[in-house]
Design an enzyme around this catalytic site. Structure first.
Site, PDB file in Angstrom:
ATOM      1  N   GLU A 122       0.888  -1.248   0.087  1.00  0.00           N
ATOM      2  CA  GLU A 122       0.132  -0.183  -0.108  1.00  0.00           C
ATOM      3  C   GLU A 122       1.048   1.205   0.106  1.00  0.00           C
ATOM      4  O   GLU A 122       1.898   1.317   0.864  1.00  0.00           O
ATOM      5  CB  GLU A 122      -0.769  -0.022   1.235  1.00  0.00           C
ATOM      6  CG  GLU A 122      -1.930  -1.325   1.242  1.00  0.00           C
ATOM      7  CD  GLU A 122      -2.374  -1.533   2.601  1.00  0.00           C
ATOM      8  OE1 GLU A 122      -2.159  -0.564   3.577  1.00  0.00           O
ATOM      9  OE2 GLU A 122      -2.857  -2.531   2.830  1.00  0.00           O
ATOM     10  N   GLU A 145      -4.428  -6.541   3.071  1.00  0.00           N
ATOM     11  CA  GLU A 145      -3.014  -7.112   3.456  1.00  0.00           C
ATOM     12  C   GLU A 145      -3.150  -8.777   3.060  1.00  0.00           C
ATOM     13  O   GLU A 145      -1.944  -9.311   2.579  1.00  0.00           O
ATOM     14  CB  GLU A 145      -2.807  -7.193   4.972  1.00  0.00           C
ATOM     15  CG  GLU A 145      -2.183  -5.899   5.313  1.00  0.00           C
ATOM     16  CD  GLU A 145      -3.467  -4.667   5.570  1.00  0.00           C
ATOM     17  OE1 GLU A 145      -4.595  -5.097   5.325  1.00  0.00           O
ATOM     18  OE2 GLU A 145      -3.178  -3.659   5.389  1.00  0.00           O
ATOM     19  N   GLN A 202       2.346  -2.187   5.678  1.00  0.00           N
ATOM     20  CA  GLN A 202       2.195  -0.464   6.074  1.00  0.00           C
ATOM     21  C   GLN A 202       2.796  -0.448   7.588  1.00  0.00           C
ATOM     22  O   GLN A 202       3.360   0.411   8.303  1.00  0.00           O
ATOM     23  CB  GLN A 202       1.230   0.053   5.828  1.00  0.00           C
ATOM     24  CG  GLN A 202       1.423   1.618   5.765  1.00  0.00           C
ATOM     25  CD  GLN A 202       0.193   2.258   4.869  1.00  0.00           C
ATOM     26  OE1 GLN A 202      -0.853   2.165   5.251  1.00  0.00           O
ATOM     27  NE2 GLN A 202       0.617   2.493   3.586  1.00  0.00           N
ATOM     28  N   HIS A 218      -0.299   2.511  15.300  1.00  0.00           N
ATOM     29  CA  HIS A 218       0.859   2.822  14.565  1.00  0.00           C
ATOM     30  C   HIS A 218       2.055   2.534  15.442  1.00  0.00           C
ATOM     31  O   HIS A 218       3.490   2.796  15.073  1.00  0.00           O
ATOM     32  CB  HIS A 218       0.767   4.181  14.088  1.00  0.00           C
ATOM     33  CG  HIS A 218      -0.139   4.422  13.048  1.00  0.00           C
ATOM     34  ND1 HIS A 218      -1.265   4.947  13.623  1.00  0.00           N
ATOM     35  CD2 HIS A 218      -0.254   4.536  11.680  1.00  0.00           C
ATOM     36  CE1 HIS A 218      -2.404   5.236  12.389  1.00  0.00           C
ATOM     37  NE2 HIS A 218      -1.566   4.809  11.300  1.00  0.00           N
TER      38      HIS A 218
END
Ligand SMILES: Cc1ncc(C[n+]2csc(CCOP(=O)(O)OP(=O)(O)O)c2C)c(N)n1
Length: 776
Positions: free
Chosen positions: A464, A495, A517, A566
């Protein structure tokens, strides 16, 4: 009495049952015929009422089995033999199971129409098949050059024999390298992303001119059941196929749904498969009656022709029946009524093919039943022979294909895979990275990827946002313009599809480097690594490999930004996957060498590598204080790759203090090196071991460095439970390490947004405090 004799003697429907069917083929009391066999015999007896078209003396074996069909009489009979043998293999599976000599009873009864799918494809079209593909396998085996004894292969699988040709006794799978049948796991639909990836990769390999295992005009066939159509993995694969075709990218893939209306005991709503699939953009829908061999053959020819000519996906929906329950032990009377079961029996594909042959005047009912009997005797006799075939007996035997490691070959590949000077200059736009001064981690990975792509034409980078944007953190920036959209491309946001593409690309002979990612987004697709990538060498004894280097941006410490998604710091889901290599670089120079090693391990050993990149260190410049530049490093040109080679599973020690060994990795390395500097002011002399590899862990280095000081502090940024520190502690305990050990870790928590993140993450303060305590 044999069935054929019964008919010749003028027996009638129902007489087969009364006759008791006692054919003792195996020197045992005859197995009683079950309902499916009885019904078949009765149905064939009824075919005596069918009037052959002409006289039986002038049979036209080379003509169509039915007006308008491309299936000839000869071909039909060959496929009937595959169907019969497949049916008897199901019976043999149950016979073996009863005698505790066999270990698998999921059969193909009712699905034998798939023999015609095999026949309508080319033998070198790669196939990833549903577990009810016995007749497909036998048909392809029989038509191979030279022909294979498919019955023997399947029986060896049923008895888990070490001599079984694909899995070597590790599972009953349907596969054979010579037959281009790639074995599948029992996780339904999990093979579909790979099938999509393989179809994509076949085309891509042909366009790039890289060597592939398959012809440029091959198509991929993959099959599944009707209940499996609903699995999100399948839905994702249909979507990826349609999405790809919608953009007019080639994807020569034939999905085959063998729709028997049931998923174990759960009924698929009538009409659902067609309703769910037939309107999908980009996928052409075909339907055939799976009990009618000629229809299956003709429709598969049409569907395969569509896929082959247009290089575009199609979905072949075969209406089938399931005979004899889901598997041997399944008492389907508990959830199906008599009429339902009877309707399936009436649509037995064996009867369907018998009818074709009788109506064409090619066989009499008696000859059909004789053929059935001869097949039965042959298969059961072979089953008896195979029953005691030697199995795997030791862990070493079982595990042999799991993680082939040839360090010399990896070393050679890692140091030699560099492009010549001109190519490098062209790839780097005239600015070689070794002349650019010290680089950050992100810049180093970017340069290493560039060098690798310049040297390895079979390498692809995808994921991505990796192409036009160059990645969220710029790690893949410039690769698209340097190497073109054929090798560097953005995928759809899935994914599972990204990893499926890697699975297919690796299988096709390419070297895929997909990016996930963020680590948190691996988990929705982790089975593609765990259940698919890692098991393929296991279930094929290394005859099929899916090399890949999966780059994943991970770990925390993004100064409160991004929260859990994240800053995911959990690696337990990866660490226990047998054979998987997990690289976790922290320093730029290590990242370069380790990435080269991973690429080489994938190329030389077929290894599946995860390359975990610490996001918080991507752009780090300093180590101890601002502007010291201590976290950047010069880029090593190819001449330096030999001395700088990092073997899989070797740690790196920073410093040579004799008081305390701090074992760490990733962000923990920078924290620990800073802590060590402060501790040295207090007279505590540390050495800091960067594990670098989380699987396999660097056992030798851990033990040596632990003994060097007698005091070990494990500084682990992953969770306390299931984190890396548990592995290090266990290595020390297993070795009866007699020194002092402590560990500091992050909490068993998700990472919250903002400053609260620091409350649950390992800190430099934690390391220093624990170190002082250890020294007391
Ligand atoms: C992901 C996954 N979930 C559950 C199972 C257990 N299971 C095995 S077969 C099956 C039913 C599959 O039905 P269908 O796709 O219609 O194929 P059929 O067996 O009818 O040919 C289930 C639920 C599995 N193998 N994999």
């Amino acid at each position: 009495m044999s069935l054929g004799r019964l008919v010749r003697q003028g027996g009638s429907a129902g007489e087969s049952r009364r006759s008791g069917f006692t054919v003792d083929t195996m020197g045992h009391p005859a197995d009683s015929r079950d309902e499916v066999e009885q019904h078949f015999a009765d149905s064939v007896l009824k075919l005596r009422a069918v009037t052959p078209p002409a006289s039986l003396g002038s049979q036209d074996w080379h003509g169509p089995i039915r007006a308008g069909s491309a299936l000839t009489g000869t071909h039909c009979l060959e496929l009937f033999d595959a169907q019969l043998a497949s049916r008897h293999l199901d019976l043999a599976a149950r016979w073996l199971r009863k005698r505790e000599a066999g270990f698998y009873t999921i059969g193909s009864s009712g699905h034998e129409g798939n023999a015609a799918v095999a026949a309508a494809l080319r033998n070198d079209d790669p196939a990833l098949l549903h577990y009810r593909s016995g007749a497909f396998y036998l048909a392809r085996a029989a038509s191979a050059n030279p022909p294979r004894d498919g019955v023997r292969d399947v029986l060896l699988g049923l008895v888990a024999a070490a001599a079984e040709p694909i899995s070597g006794g590790r599972h009953k799978v349907i596969g054979h390298a010579d037959l281009h049948i790639i074995p599948q796991t029992s996780t339904i639909a999990s093979h579909l992303p790979r099938a999509v990836g393989l179809a994509f990769a076949l085309e891509r390999a042909a366009r790039l001119g890289t060597a592939s295992h398959w012809a440029a005009d091959a198509i991929v066939v993959t099959s599944l059941g009707d209940a499996s159509v609903n699995h999100s993995t399948a839905v994702g694969a249909f979507n990826t196929a349609g999405y790809t075709a919608y953009q007019r990218l080639p994807l020569p893939l034939l999905f085959v749904c063998e729709d028997n209306g049931l998923g174990i005991s759960v009924r698929t709503p009538p009409g659902w498969v067609e309703a769910a699939i037939s309107g999908r953009p980009g996928i052409r829908y075909f339907h055939a009656d799976g009990s009618d061999l000629a229809d299956v053959y003709d429709t598969t020819l049409a569907a395969a022709g569509w896929v082959r000519d247009r290089r575009s996906p199609a979905f072949l929906h075969l209406s089938m029946v399931r005979l004899g329950g889901h598997a041997g032990a399944d008492a389907e009377t508990g959830y199906r009524d008599r009429d339902d079961v009877a309707a399936d029996l009436a649509a037995d594909p064996l009867t369907g093919t018998a009818r074709l042959l009788v109506e064409a005047g090619l066989l009499t009912p008696a000859e059909v039943l004789d053929r059935y009997e001869r097949s039965r005797a042959r298969v059961l006799e072979r089953a008896q022979e195979m029953a005691g075939a030697p199995r795997l007996t030791s862990a070493a035997q079982v595990m042999a294909p799991l993680a082939p490691r040839n360090p010399e070959a990896v070393w050679a590949d890692a140091i030699l895979a560099s492009a010549d000077e001109d190519k490098r200059r062209a790839a780097f736009g005239g600015r070689l990275p070794e002349s650019a001064g010290p680089l950050t981690l992100a810049q180093t990975i970017n340069a290493t990827l560039t060098d690798a792509m310049a040297a390895r034409p079979e390498m692809l980078v995808f994921g991505e946002d990796v192409a036009r944007k160059g990645g969220v953190y710029g790690v893949t920036r410039g690769l698209l313009s340097r190497f073109g959209a054929g090798r560097v491309f953005d995928t759809l946001l899935d994914e599972q599809a990204i990893l499926g593409l890697a699975l297919g690309a690796g299988l096709a002979g390419l070297l895929p480097v997909p990016e996930i990612q963020y680590l948190a987004y691996l988990h929705n697709a982790a089975d593609q690594i765990r259940g698919e990538a890692a098991t393929l060498p296991f279930f094929s004894q290394g005859q099929y490999r899916n090399p890949m280097v999966v780059r994943i941006a991970g770990y925390a410490y993004q100064e409160g930004f991004g929260g859990h998604f994240h800053n995911d710091n959990a690696v337990a889901a990866l660490r226990d996957i047998p054979g998987l290599i997990i690289a976790s670089p922290a320093r730029p120079e290590d990242a370069a060498a380790m990435l080269r090693t991973c690429l080489a391990a994938a190329a030389a050993d077929g290894s599946i590598c995860v390359f975990l990149e610490p996001i918080a260190l991507y752009h780090a410049r300093d180590l101890y204080k601002s502007e010291d530049g201590g976290w950047r490093a010069p880029y090593e040109p190819p001449e330096g790759w030999t001395p700088g080679h990092v073997p899989v599973g070797r740690a790196r020690t920073h410093g040579n203090g004799t008081d305390l060994t701090i074992m760490t990795f990733g962000n923990g390395l920078r924290l620990s090196m800073r802590a060590a500097a402060r501790l040295s002011l207090e007279g505590i002399r540390c050495r800091v071991v960067d594990l670098r590899w989380l699987a396999p862990l660097p056992v030798e280095d851990i033990l040596r460095e632990a003994r060097a000081t007698g005091r070990v502090l494990i500084a682990d940024e992953t969770r306390r439970t299931g984190g890396v520190s548990e592995g290090v502690l266990t290595i020390l305990a297993d070795d009866r390490f007699g020194g002092w050990v402590r560990r500091v870790t992050s909490e068993d928590s998700f990472i919250p947004l903002g400053d609260a993140a620091n409350a649950v993450l390992l800190s430099q303060h934690d390391i220093e405090t624990a170190a002082r305590e250890l020294m007391r």
